[in-house]
Motif scaffolding. Structure first.
Motif, PDB file in Angstrom:
ATOM      1  N   PRO A 170       0.827  -1.212   0.000  1.00 35.55           N
ATOM      2  CA  PRO A 170       0.000   0.000   0.000  1.00 35.55           C
ATOM      3  C   PRO A 170       0.851   1.247   0.000  1.00 35.55           C
ATOM      4  N   GLY A 171       0.420   2.239  -0.776  1.00 41.38           N
ATOM      5  CA  GLY A 171       1.116   3.518  -0.792  1.00 41.38           C
ATOM      6  C   GLY A 171       2.291   3.588  -1.736  1.00 41.38           C
ATOM      7  N   LEU A 172       2.672   2.449  -2.365  1.00 42.60           N
ATOM      8  CA  LEU A 172       3.802   2.441  -3.289  1.00 42.60           C
ATOM      9  C   LEU A 172       3.304   2.113  -4.691  1.00 42.60           C
ATOM     10  N   ASN A 173       3.798   2.858  -5.683  1.00 46.60           N
ATOM     11  CA  ASN A 173       3.395   2.601  -7.058  1.00 46.60           C
ATOM     12  C   ASN A 173       4.409   1.759  -7.812  1.00 46.60           C
ATOM     13  N   ALA A 174       5.580   1.549  -7.221  1.00 52.29           N
ATOM     14  CA  ALA A 174       6.625   0.776  -7.889  1.00 52.29           C
ATOM     15  C   ALA A 174       6.313  -0.715  -7.804  1.00 52.29           C
ATOM     16  N   ASP A 175       7.069  -1.499  -8.592  1.00 53.37           N
ATOM     17  CA  ASP A 175       6.838  -2.935  -8.632  1.00 53.37           C
ATOM     18  C   ASP A 175       7.931  -3.740  -7.932  1.00 53.37           C
ATOM     19  N   TYR A 176       9.169  -3.248  -7.984  1.00 54.11           N
ATOM     20  CA  TYR A 176      10.288  -3.960  -7.377  1.00 54.11           C
ATOM     21  C   TYR A 176      11.187  -2.991  -6.629  1.00 54.11           C
ATOM     22  N   LYS A 177      11.799  -3.501  -5.568  1.00 53.52           N
ATOM     23  CA  LYS A 177      12.765  -2.731  -4.789  1.00 53.52           C
ATOM     24  C   LYS A 177      14.086  -3.481  -4.763  1.00 53.52           C
ATOM     25  N   LEU A 178      15.168  -2.742  -4.997  1.00 57.88           N
ATOM     26  CA  LEU A 178      16.490  -3.342  -5.097  1.00 57.88           C
ATOM     27  C   LEU A 178      17.487  -2.533  -4.277  1.00 57.88           C
ATOM     28  N   LYS A 179      18.336  -3.202  -3.514  1.00 55.91           N
ATOM     29  CA  LYS A 179      19.419  -2.525  -2.806  1.00 55.91           C
ATOM     30  C   LYS A 179      20.636  -2.471  -3.711  1.00 55.91           C
ATOM     31  N   TYR A 180      21.237  -1.291  -3.813  1.00 52.36           N
ATOM     32  CA  TYR A 180      22.389  -1.061  -4.692  1.00 52.36           C
ATOM     33  C   TYR A 180      23.490  -0.436  -3.842  1.00 52.36           C
ATOM     34  N   SER A 181      24.565  -1.190  -3.606  1.00 51.64           N
ATOM     35  CA  SER A 181      25.581  -0.701  -2.680  1.00 51.64           C
ATOM     36  C   SER A 181      26.980  -0.593  -3.261  1.00 51.64           C
ATOM     37  N   SER A 182      27.194  -1.068  -4.496  1.00 55.77           N
ATOM     38  CA  SER A 182      28.520  -0.947  -5.108  1.00 55.77           C
ATOM     39  C   SER A 182      28.390  -1.065  -6.618  1.00 55.77           C
ATOM     40  N   ASP A 183      29.471  -0.712  -7.320  1.00 50.38           N
ATOM     41  CA  ASP A 183      29.462  -0.808  -8.781  1.00 50.38           C
ATOM     42  C   ASP A 183      29.295  -2.250  -9.256  1.00 50.38           C
ATOM     43  N   GLU A 184      29.554  -3.201  -8.381  1.00 49.97           N
ATOM     44  CA  GLU A 184      29.373  -4.603  -8.743  1.00 49.97           C
ATOM     45  C   GLU A 184      27.902  -4.940  -8.984  1.00 49.97           C
ATOM     46  N   ASP A 185      27.005  -4.105  -8.458  1.00 48.71           N
ATOM     47  CA  ASP A 185      25.574  -4.331  -8.651  1.00 48.71           C
ATOM     48  C   ASP A 185      25.067  -3.806  -9.990  1.00 48.71           C
ATOM     49  N   PHE A 186      25.928  -3.106 -10.739  1.00 44.25           N
ATOM     50  CA  PHE A 186      25.439  -2.388 -11.910  1.00 44.25           C
ATOM     51  C   PHE A 186      24.903  -3.327 -12.982  1.00 44.25           C
ATOM     52  N   ASP A 187      25.632  -4.358 -13.341  1.00 46.77           N
ATOM     53  CA  ASP A 187      25.194  -5.235 -14.428  1.00 46.77           C
ATOM     54  C   ASP A 187      23.845  -5.874 -14.129  1.00 46.77           C
ATOM     55  N   TYR A 188      23.660  -6.279 -12.881  1.00 48.51           N
ATOM     56  CA  TYR A 188      22.360  -6.853 -12.501  1.00 48.51           C
ATOM     57  C   TYR A 188      21.262  -5.800 -12.604  1.00 48.51           C
ATOM     58  N   PHE A 189      21.546  -4.610 -12.089  1.00 44.29           N
ATOM     59  CA  PHE A 189      20.560  -3.541 -12.138  1.00 44.29           C
ATOM     60  C   PHE A 189      20.217  -3.150 -13.570  1.00 44.29           C
ATOM     61  N   VAL A 190      21.207  -3.023 -14.426  1.00 43.63           N
ATOM     62  CA  VAL A 190      20.957  -2.537 -15.783  1.00 43.63           C
ATOM     63  C   VAL A 190      20.112  -3.531 -16.579  1.00 43.63           C
ATOM     64  N   ASP A 191      20.205  -4.827 -16.249  1.00 46.89           N
ATOM     65  CA  ASP A 191      19.347  -5.810 -16.916  1.00 46.89           C
ATOM     66  C   ASP A 191      17.882  -5.532 -16.578  1.00 46.89           C
ATOM     67  N   LEU A 192      17.596  -5.250 -15.316  1.00 46.83           N
ATOM     68  CA  LEU A 192      16.235  -4.918 -14.912  1.00 46.83           C
ATOM     69  C   LEU A 192      15.816  -3.555 -15.464  1.00 46.83           C
ATOM     70  N   PHE A 193      16.757  -2.625 -15.483  1.00 46.22           N
ATOM     71  CA  PHE A 193      16.496  -1.290 -16.034  1.00 46.22           C
ATOM     72  C   PHE A 193      16.113  -1.396 -17.501  1.00 46.22           C
ATOM     73  N   ARG A 194      16.855  -2.199 -18.268  1.00 46.59           N
ATOM     74  CA  ARG A 194      16.601  -2.341 -19.703  1.00 46.59           C
ATOM     75  C   ARG A 194      15.216  -2.942 -19.952  1.00 46.59           C
ATOM     76  N   GLN A 195      14.839  -3.930 -19.166  1.00 42.09           N
ATOM     77  CA  GLN A 195      13.511  -4.523 -19.331  1.00 42.09           C
ATOM     78  C   GLN A 195      12.414  -3.484 -19.088  1.00 42.09           C
ATOM     79  N   THR A 196      12.587  -2.698 -18.027  1.00 39.63           N
ATOM     80  CA  THR A 196      11.600  -1.669 -17.704  1.00 39.63           C
ATOM     81  C   THR A 196      11.584  -0.573 -18.767  1.00 39.63           C
ATOM     82  N   TYR A 197      12.762  -0.169 -19.207  1.00 40.17           N
ATOM     83  CA  TYR A 197      12.898   0.812 -20.271  1.00 40.17           C
ATOM     84  C   TYR A 197      12.125   0.372 -21.516  1.00 40.17           C
ATOM     85  N   ASN A 198      12.307  -0.877 -21.921  1.00 37.95           N
ATOM     86  CA  ASN A 198      11.634  -1.390 -23.124  1.00 37.95           C
ATOM     87  C   ASN A 198      10.119  -1.388 -22.947  1.00 37.95           C
TER      88      ASN A 198
END
Length: 203
Positions: A170-198
């Motif tokens: 309740p109260g949130l319009n987003a679908d997923y929440k992800l913790k991002y704490s270092s540049d090592e998380d970027f490749d995983y994040f960008v895969d999800l970002f690209r899907q959402t972007y498309n």
């Protein structure tokens, strides 16, 4: 509205706890707690269902800097004038009180996303920033002490096993929440970002 109702119920059901946090003040009139909601638009159902002590103020900003607030229950209207430049959130303001570590994490994430997705728009808010395409939200990135909370606005994303599904929260319009704490998380994040972007490009 659901989130605010939960907050109100929390206050009413935990009075002793709130009094303790108010450093011993015991003259709080819990029967007359007011809830004030301010937003750009409320529908009639929200107005009708709001409890008696809920105030719903619809706010509008005009090109000349006039801001109006209308109480949707009483019809009362208030207005103020603001300097439009003062309302702009900038990158400098966003990063002003952040640690060097968080600034570096921010710049690395931002630069790599903007390099790969050149048509994406970056917007700044009080303590977060967002990426959009054609005005549609792809994700919101919120600053924490030593990491980011990233809220993605994509449906049924693949390989989302490292995220939390918040689509029913309740109260949130987003679908997923992800913790991002270092540049090592970027490749995983960008895969999800690209899907959402498309998804947003096709909407």
């Amino acid at each position: 509205m659901n989130q605010v109702q939960e907050y109100y119920d929390l206050v009413q059901n935990n009075k002793e706890c709130f009094l303790n946090r108010l450093e011993g003040k015991n003259d709080v009139d819990f029967d007359n707690v007011r809830v004030i909601l301010i937003g750009p638009e409320f529908n009639q159902e929200q107005v009708d269902e709001a409890e008696e002590n809920f105030e719903l103020w619809e706010v509008a900003l005009f090109d000349d800097g006039e801001v109006t607030y209308e109480n949707l229950k009483t019809g009362e209207i208030k207005s103020i004038n603001v300097n439009l430049e003062d309302l702009k959130h900038t990158e400098d303001l966003l990063l002003d009180d952040k640690s060097d570590e968080m600034k570096k994490l921010y710049h690395n994430l931002k630069d790599r996303i903007m390099d790969e997705f050149s048509d994406v728009e970056l917007r700044f808010q009080v303590d977060q920033f967002s990426f959009r395409i054609n005005g549609k939200l792809i994700c919101v990135v919120r600053f924490l002490k030593s990491s980011f909370s990233i809220f993605l606005f994509g449906k049924d994303l693949e390989n989302a096993d490292k995220t939390i599904d918040i689509s029913q929260s309740p109260g949130l319009n987003a679908d997923y929440k992800l913790k991002y704490s270092s540049d090592e998380d970027f490749d995983y994040f960008v895969d999800l970002f690209r899907q959402t972007y498309n998804q947003k490009v096709l909407e």
